[in-house]
Each structure stands twice: as C-alpha cells, then as structure tokens.
Motif scaffolding. Sequence first.
Motif, PDB file in Angstrom:
ATOM      1  N   SER A 124     -24.619   8.699  22.903  1.00  0.00           N
ATOM      2  CA  SER A 124     -25.954   8.127  23.058  1.00  0.00           C
ATOM      3  C   SER A 124     -26.071   6.726  22.466  1.00  0.00           C
ATOM      4  N   SER A 125     -25.123   6.338  21.601  1.00  0.00           N
ATOM      5  CA  SER A 125     -25.105   4.989  21.031  1.00  0.00           C
ATOM      6  C   SER A 125     -23.691   4.433  21.068  1.00  0.00           C
ATOM      7  N   ALA A 126     -23.575   3.153  21.426  1.00  0.00           N
ATOM      8  CA  ALA A 126     -22.275   2.482  21.484  1.00  0.00           C
ATOM      9  C   ALA A 126     -22.228   1.365  20.453  1.00  0.00           C
ATOM     10  N   ASN A 127     -21.230   1.425  19.568  1.00  0.00           N
ATOM     11  CA  ASN A 127     -20.999   0.348  18.609  1.00  0.00           C
ATOM     12  C   ASN A 127     -19.922  -0.545  19.227  1.00  0.00           C
ATOM     13  N   ILE A 128     -20.311  -1.713  19.701  1.00  0.00           N
ATOM     14  CA  ILE A 128     -19.407  -2.556  20.485  1.00  0.00           C
ATOM     15  C   ILE A 128     -18.803  -3.646  19.609  1.00  0.00           C
ATOM     16  N   ALA A 129     -17.457  -3.699  19.598  1.00  0.00           N
ATOM     17  CA  ALA A 129     -16.735  -4.694  18.802  1.00  0.00           C
ATOM     18  C   ALA A 129     -17.124  -6.102  19.242  1.00  0.00           C
ATOM     19  N   CYS A 130     -17.214  -6.992  18.261  1.00  0.00           N
ATOM     20  CA  CYS A 130     -17.735  -8.338  18.512  1.00  0.00           C
ATOM     21  C   CYS A 130     -16.679  -9.431  18.367  1.00  0.00           C
ATOM     22  N   GLY A 131     -15.406  -9.063  18.448  1.00  0.00           N
ATOM     23  CA  GLY A 131     -14.356 -10.067  18.447  1.00  0.00           C
ATOM     24  C   GLY A 131     -13.670 -10.317  17.128  1.00  0.00           C
ATOM     25  N   PHE A 132     -14.192  -9.801  16.025  1.00  0.00           N
ATOM     26  CA  PHE A 132     -13.585 -10.063  14.719  1.00  0.00           C
ATOM     27  C   PHE A 132     -12.475  -9.074  14.384  1.00  0.00           C
ATOM     28  N   HIS A 133     -12.628  -7.801  14.758  1.00  0.00           N
ATOM     29  CA  HIS A 133     -11.561  -6.820  14.523  1.00  0.00           C
ATOM     30  C   HIS A 133     -10.946  -6.348  15.830  1.00  0.00           C
ATOM     31  N   ALA A 134     -11.682  -6.525  16.917  1.00  0.00           N
ATOM     32  CA  ALA A 134     -11.239  -6.096  18.244  1.00  0.00           C
ATOM     33  C   ALA A 134     -12.202  -6.691  19.257  1.00  0.00           C
ATOM     34  N   GLY A 135     -11.836  -6.549  20.535  1.00  0.00           N
ATOM     35  CA  GLY A 135     -12.694  -7.072  21.577  1.00  0.00           C
ATOM     36  C   GLY A 135     -12.499  -8.562  21.808  1.00  0.00           C
ATOM     37  N   ASP A 136     -12.977  -9.022  22.932  1.00  0.00           N
ATOM     38  CA  ASP A 136     -12.987 -10.442  23.273  1.00  0.00           C
ATOM     39  C   ASP A 136     -14.172 -10.646  24.213  1.00  0.00           C
TER      40      ASP A 136
END
Length: 258
Positions: free
Chosen positions: A33-45
């Motif tokens: 029901s909730s998504a914590n989306i990586a913001c590029g500092f530890h993961a993601g781009d």
Amino acid sequence: MTAAKTIDINCDLGESFGPWRMGDDDALLAVVSSANIACGFHAGDPDIMQRTVALAVAHGVAIGAHVSLPDLQGFGRREMAVTAAEAYALTLYQVGALHAFARAAGARLRHVKPHGALYNMAARDHTLAAAIARAVRDFDPSLWLFGLAGSALLDAGREAGLQVASEAFADRGYREDGSLQPRREPGALITENDLAIAQAMAMAREGKVRAVDGSIVELQADTLCVHGDGPHAVAFARNLRAALLAADIVVAAPGADA
C-alpha cells in the motif's frame, strides 16, 4: 460496532540502477500500500525513479521518498559522519527530486522514510532525527514520516508537528530495547516465511515482538515493512497481505482517507 483495524504494508522499491535490476517492483506494487522509492543516493537513477513513480500511480500505491546517505557503492548501509545541517540538506534534496517525478505524473508524495544507515542513526540520535524531520516539515508539513517504532525519529517528527507512522519489520530480528539486530549478526534476518508471517501478525494484532534474547517487546505497528530485494519477496508480500486480510485487518496507507 468496532472499527476494523488498519495497517500499512510498505516496501523499498526503485532500487535498480542503469542496466542493473533489483526486485520485481511491478509485482510488489500490486500487493503493498506504500512505496518507498529510492532517490539516487543509495540506489535508483532518474529513469528508474520516473518508472517506479509511474508504476506506483498505476497501482494506486502511496508514494514516499526513501532518503539515504550518499553511498551508492555501499547501498546506503554504511554509517557516515554527517552534521545536522548536512542531514537536513540531503533529505530536502532527495525529497525534492522525487517530488518532481510525482508531480509530473499527476501524483503527490505521501511520506518520507530514511534508508539503511541513516534510518538506524536517526533512530537513536535525536539531533540527526530532528534535522530530518525539519527538512520534511519545511518541504511539506502534510507528509508522513516513517520511522522505527519507539525511536528518536518518531519523537522528532511529532515535535516538528508531523504525522508519524511507527514501522515494524516482519523479517528482522529485534533486540530487547526495540532496536533492530544489526544485519551482520546471526539471526538478524528471518528467512523462514512462516516465522516472519507469525512475527508480523503478532506485531499487527498484539503490538508485541519476541526479541532475540527471548524477551517480549511492546511496540506500535502502523506500517509493516517488507523487503523487495529477496528471491521470495513477492510471494512473502502476498502471503502477508492475505494473512492480514484473513484476520480482518484492512491494508491501507496512513492517512489514505485524507
């Protein structure tokens, strides 16, 4: 008539990077029901952030910024000596970045949750926690702040006037003081599905968890975290949701009716 109990299921998502893929975000977003989306500092781009936000919108899942220390190589799990001013700035920077993608997708941010080492540091360091809470409040005081149940981060969030969600972990070992057992220690990760489900249900229904020393720790569980990077993550998330619904517990993001 007694109102049905409600609890959130959150998951750390958007943790792929470039051509490297981690987890099945699409399948998980059909369950949580909730998504914590990586913001590029530890993961993601930027591409991954945009894609994950779009998937969350399509599934009707609440979008949250998963802010971290600047540690891409260490996946944000290595502690760093940061000042309160630095913690404030890095939180504001990452929240602002994800907000841009959410707004472009016609959605809005609902919450902020620190990741990894930053999460654990803020759980015990009130000065650091207060800096994170101020950044969230200064960006948008309507955002929820997720933090470890009973931690300094939740205290700081309340002091800043934020709505807070006490987080509990289905698949992590707990110490007798309510802190998480460090990942490097034996028993820190609960790998047996039935044991993790049983722990989650005890926290959801009774507000209790058995610590690694055998003692019973009382905690409030507003949101249950499931980790999206394991090989059985999707199956576990589905089993957890089914167990909650079977117990007449509604699965919904904090403030879903707001």
